[in-house]
Every structure is written in structure tokens, then in C-alpha cells.
Design an enzyme around this catalytic site. Structure first.
Site: not given
Ligand code: EPZ
Length: 416
Positions: A22-23, A92, A116, A121, A123-125, A304, A396
Site C-alpha cells: 500500500k505504502n 491522509r 488522525c 501528523r 506537514i511542515d517538513l 506499522d 483501507r
Molecule cells: C508513512 O506515513 C506511512 N504512510 C505510514 O503508514 C507510516 O507509519 C509512516 O510513513 C512511518 O513509517 C504511507 O506511506 C501512506 P512520516 P507518513 O512522515 O509519511 C512527523 C500505515 O499504517 N512528521 O514518516 O505520514 C509525523 O508526525 C501508515 O500504513 C512531521 O512532524 O509518516 C510522525 O511523527 C500509518 N512533519 C513522523 O514524522 C512532517 O512534515 C513520521 O511521519 C511530516 C512528518
């Protein structure tokens, strides 16, 4: 509202085949916007998140159809750069459209996907990185407006190895002028998959899987036929489902290397595991030994699989500690596990577990994708009947989850 009705106590045994990840599939679908030629994504799971992404692509003007399990997308007629709120809120992952929309149209309008049940979550980065590439970004009442006269490659340093931010930078910079380097990039296998897919379309991306990725902008991308990697989280979920029932399983189309940290821990849990090419064999007995773990960015223990593993530890002998370092609210499954008789206490990002002999069936409520899967696994172990409510969260990310479990001998039905 659909539910799963589970009568626990059956040992799983048999063989299953894993779907494409999925990811991986979600950012790969967004990448189809970067060419006017046909893109074929093979072995694509018809899960709700894929269907939600297809709704967004249709809205933008892309054409798509399934031929069996192969998804064919053509973006020749794509002409909208707006993702409406009702579609952005469906899942998301609409945030992955941001980089691709900007790359194709030099404009994008999406709604901030919002938090969620596993955390805020932010999206600042994503936003900070896109601005580095020359994108003007403004936000009005949750709607994000992006525009760029041109995209110019830059060095981008990520404060955290965010998977989504890494993928959005790649999607936004693959046709930019010059070189982009991402430092402290996410190293997940799904990032390598996105690089391989885009390179099969003519992109020039190097280094995915390490913490520095180089993208050399090219003029255009052509169509491709691509098979994404197997879903390592689905694979891990079925390994844990077998372990929690003391059964045995043969899982096909999986890559043990991508979940080696789970496999290593399960061997500590006295599971017998062998691998042969893309097949993993697991055999376990009930009440096996517990172990502790901490989640983190790849190659650390995947967040996950945290909830599903906690379900196993709830009925493993001894005490264990689970530390959730990635998301700040990813223990929503704990209260339901406790309702089923688990002995768990939570302090901040730590959960302290003392294994019990067996869980007891009752009404439980899924509140997120992986936490919901954990409740199903708990129901497979439990004495009596478990009803898992709100299973749309689970669907999902798992296609025909109950059918695959039934084929392994579980007594599970979808009821309405
Ligand atoms: C991806 O989410 C996956 N989703 C998630 O899988 C997975 O848990 C996650 O990566 C970590 O491996 C998809 O690929 C669709 P992150 P993502 O950005 O990209 C913080 C599932 O169950 N962060 O690596 O949203 C964030 O809050 C889902 O399949 C910021 O602070 O994860 C979190 O604490 C759930 N600012 C951490 O980084 C940002 O701009 C990791 O988030 C972005 C992220």
C-alpha cells in the site's frame, strides 16, 4: 456499519500470497501524473486507500481502469490541480499528490490532510522542502495553495526522516532544473521502490535506501509497467496472526529482508522461522516467550507493526515494554486489548505488558488501520466471540482480510 465476527481459538495454518505494498502503490499512483503516457501498476491491491487515490486522480482528469489486478493509469487528459476537501479527507495519503501536482502543473491546491487517530501528523517538513525548490506556499483555513514559476533543484535537509516528505520532494524535483539532494532522507523500502519506478520512466534518482538521495532533473518521463514490492506490513501482520494462534504458515511473495527486525524478534519469541527466496515459513506454539521493542524509522522496528506485535505480547509469557517513538498517539488499541483481558499500562510513549494465558472475546472498536488489525489478531486468540467494529479503518490497508484469514482456518466473518 460493517464488522468482523470472530470465534477465537483456531490455530492458523496454510499458505497465502502478499499483495503489493500500500505504502508503495500510493506515491507510485501519484507519480503517474508525471507522464502523458500509460502507466501499468501490476498486482495492485483494491484496498480503500487505492480507491480513494483513484477518486482523486479521476477528479484531476486522469483515466484509469483495472485489468485483473493490474491498474492502468493515463494522465494525458489531466487538467485540474485541485484536490477537493471531501477527497483529501478520505485518506491522509492525498498529501502525496502535492509534489506530483506541483511537478506537472506548477500549481496545486489541496486541503491539509489533518490529523488522525495516531497523531497530529503535521506537514511542515513537506512545505519547508517544497519552498526550497522554489514553490510559493500559502495556507488559508486549512487549504494549501502552491505555485511555482519554475522548480529548481536544491539541497534539502530533513529535520526528521519523514517518509511522505521524502517522497514528495522526489516527486516534485524529478523534472526540476538541476540537481536536488535530500539529506537525512527516509530509508524505507517503499522509497527505494518509488525511485526504481520513476527511474523506469526515465528519471535519474540515486541513493534511495540511504540517508542521502540525489535527483537529477530530466526533461520528461515516459510510461512504464511496474510491479511494486510486496507489502511488508501485510506480511508481518500475517506472521503475527499465525504466531498469536500457535499455528504455522507459508507466506509467498514477501521479502524477509524488509521485515528482518520483526523476524529477529519473533525468533526470540520462540517462533520457528525459515525463509527461501520470496517465501517465509513460520511455526509457533501458544504462550511463547515475550520480548521488548522500540519503533523507529527504517531499519528500526516498523511503527506499522507495533499494534499487531503488542497483541502477540499480550499473550506471551513474561513482561515486555513497547516504546512508540514515531507517532505520539499510536496506542489507541490498548484500551480494547485491556477490555479483552490484556494486562497493559501506558506511561507516555511506553506500554508495559504482562502476558496473560489467553484473551476473552468481547465488543471492540477499531480506531485506526493497524490498531484495528491488532484487535482482529487478539480476537483470533481469544476465548469466545469477538466483534470488531469500524472495520472500514482496516479495509483501507488490507484487501479481503477476513477471506485470507478464513483460508488459513480462522473462524471470521464480515457481518453488517
Ligand atoms: C508513512 O506515513 C506511512 N504512510 C505510514 O503508514 C507510516 O507509519 C509512516 O510513513 C512511518 O513509517 C504511507 O506511506 C501512506 P512520516 P507518513 O512522515 O509519511 C512527523 C500505515 O499504517 N512528521 O514518516 O505520514 C509525523 O508526525 C501508515 O500504513 C512531521 O512532524 O509518516 C510522525 O511523527 C500509518 N512533519 C513522523 O514524522 C512532517 O512534515 C513520521 O511521519 C511530516 C512528518
Amino acid at each position: 456499519m460493517e464488522k468482523y465476527m470472530i470465534n477465537g481459538g483456531r490455530k492458523l495454518s496454510g499458505k497465502i500470497t502478499i499483495q503489493s505494498a500500500k505504502n508503495s502503490v500510493l506515491p507510485i499512483m501519484a507519480g503517474a501524473l508525471l507522464t502523458d503516457e500509460q502507466v501499468v501498476i501490476k498486482n495492485c491491491p483494491k484496498i480503500k486507500d487505492v480507491m480513494s487515490m483513484l477518486n482523486i486522480l479521476s477528479h484531476i482528469g486522469c483515466k484509469w481502469q483495472f485489468e485483473g489486478d493490474n491498474l492502468i493509469i493515463n494522465s494525458l487528459t489531466a487538467d485540474k490541480y485541485v484536490v477537493p476537501k471531501e477527497l483529501a479527507n478520505e485518506m491522509r495519503s492525498s498529501i502525496f499528490m502535492l509534489g506530483a501536482l506541483i511537478c506537472r502543473f506548477k500549481k496545486a491546491k489541496i486541503y491539509a490532510p489533518g490529523g488522525c487517530n495516531i497523531g497530529l501528523r503535521p506537514i511542515d517538513l513537506h512545505i519547508k522542502s517544497l519552498k526550497k525548490l522554489g514553490v510559493n506556499v500559502s495556507e488559508v483555513q486549512g487549504q494549501i495553495f502552491c505555485s511555482a514559476s519554475s522548480l529548481v533543484g536544491k539541497d534539502i535537509y530533513l529535520d526528521f526522516p519523514s517518509v511522505g516528505a521524502t517522497e514528495n520532494i522526489i516527486l516534485a524535483s524529478v523534472l526540476a532544473k538541476g540537481k536536488t539532494q535530500i539529506f537525512n532522507s527516509a530509508k524505507e523500502p517503499e522509497i527505494v521502490d518509488l525511485m526504481n519506478y520513476l527511474n523506469s520512466m526515465g528519471a535519474k534518482i540515486y541513493g534511495a535506501g540511504t540517508s542521502t538521495i540525489l535527483i537529477e532533473g530530466v526533461d520528461r518521463l515516459h510510461g512504464t509497467e511496474y510491479t511494486p514490492i510486496p507489502d511488508r506490513i501485510e506480511c508481518g501482520t500475517f506472521l503475527l496472526a499465525t504466531a498469536i494462534t500457535g499455528g504455522e504458515i507459508e507466506i509467498h511473495n514477501c521479502n524477509a529482508k524488509n521485515i528482518s527486525v520483526l523476524i529477529h524478534k519473533l525468533c526470540d519469541n520462540t517462533c520457528k522461522i525459515t525463509t527461501n527466496n520470496d517465501i517465509i515459513y513460520l511455526k509457533n506454539k501458544l504462550m511463547s516467550k515475550s520480548f521488548s521493542f522500540s519503533t523507529g524509522p527504517y531499519p528500526l522496528f516498523p511503527t506499522d507493526l507495533q499494534a499487531q506485535t503488542m497483541a502477540l505480547l499480550s499473550v506471551s509469557s513474561g513482561k515486555s515494554v513497547v516504546v512508540e517513538n514515531v507517532f505520539e498517539k499510536r496506542f489507541s488499541h490498548v484500551s480494547s486489548l485491556i477490555d479483552m483481558g490484556a494486562n497493559i499500562s501506558v506511561k507516555g510513549k511506553r506500554a508495559y505488558i504482562s502476558g496473560v494465558n489467553r484473551l476473552n472475546g468481547t465488543q471492540v472498536y477499531a480506531s485506526d488501520l493497524r490498531g484495528g488489525a491488532a484487535l482482529v489478531l487478539a480476537g483470533l486468540n481469544a476465548e469466545g466471540q469477538t466483534i470488531v467494529n469500524n472495520i472500514s479503518h482496516i479495509e483501507r490497508g488490507y484487501f479481503e482480510f477476513e477471506k485470507k484469514l478464513s483460508s488459513l482456518g480462522a473462524d471470521i466473518k464480515k457481518i453488517y
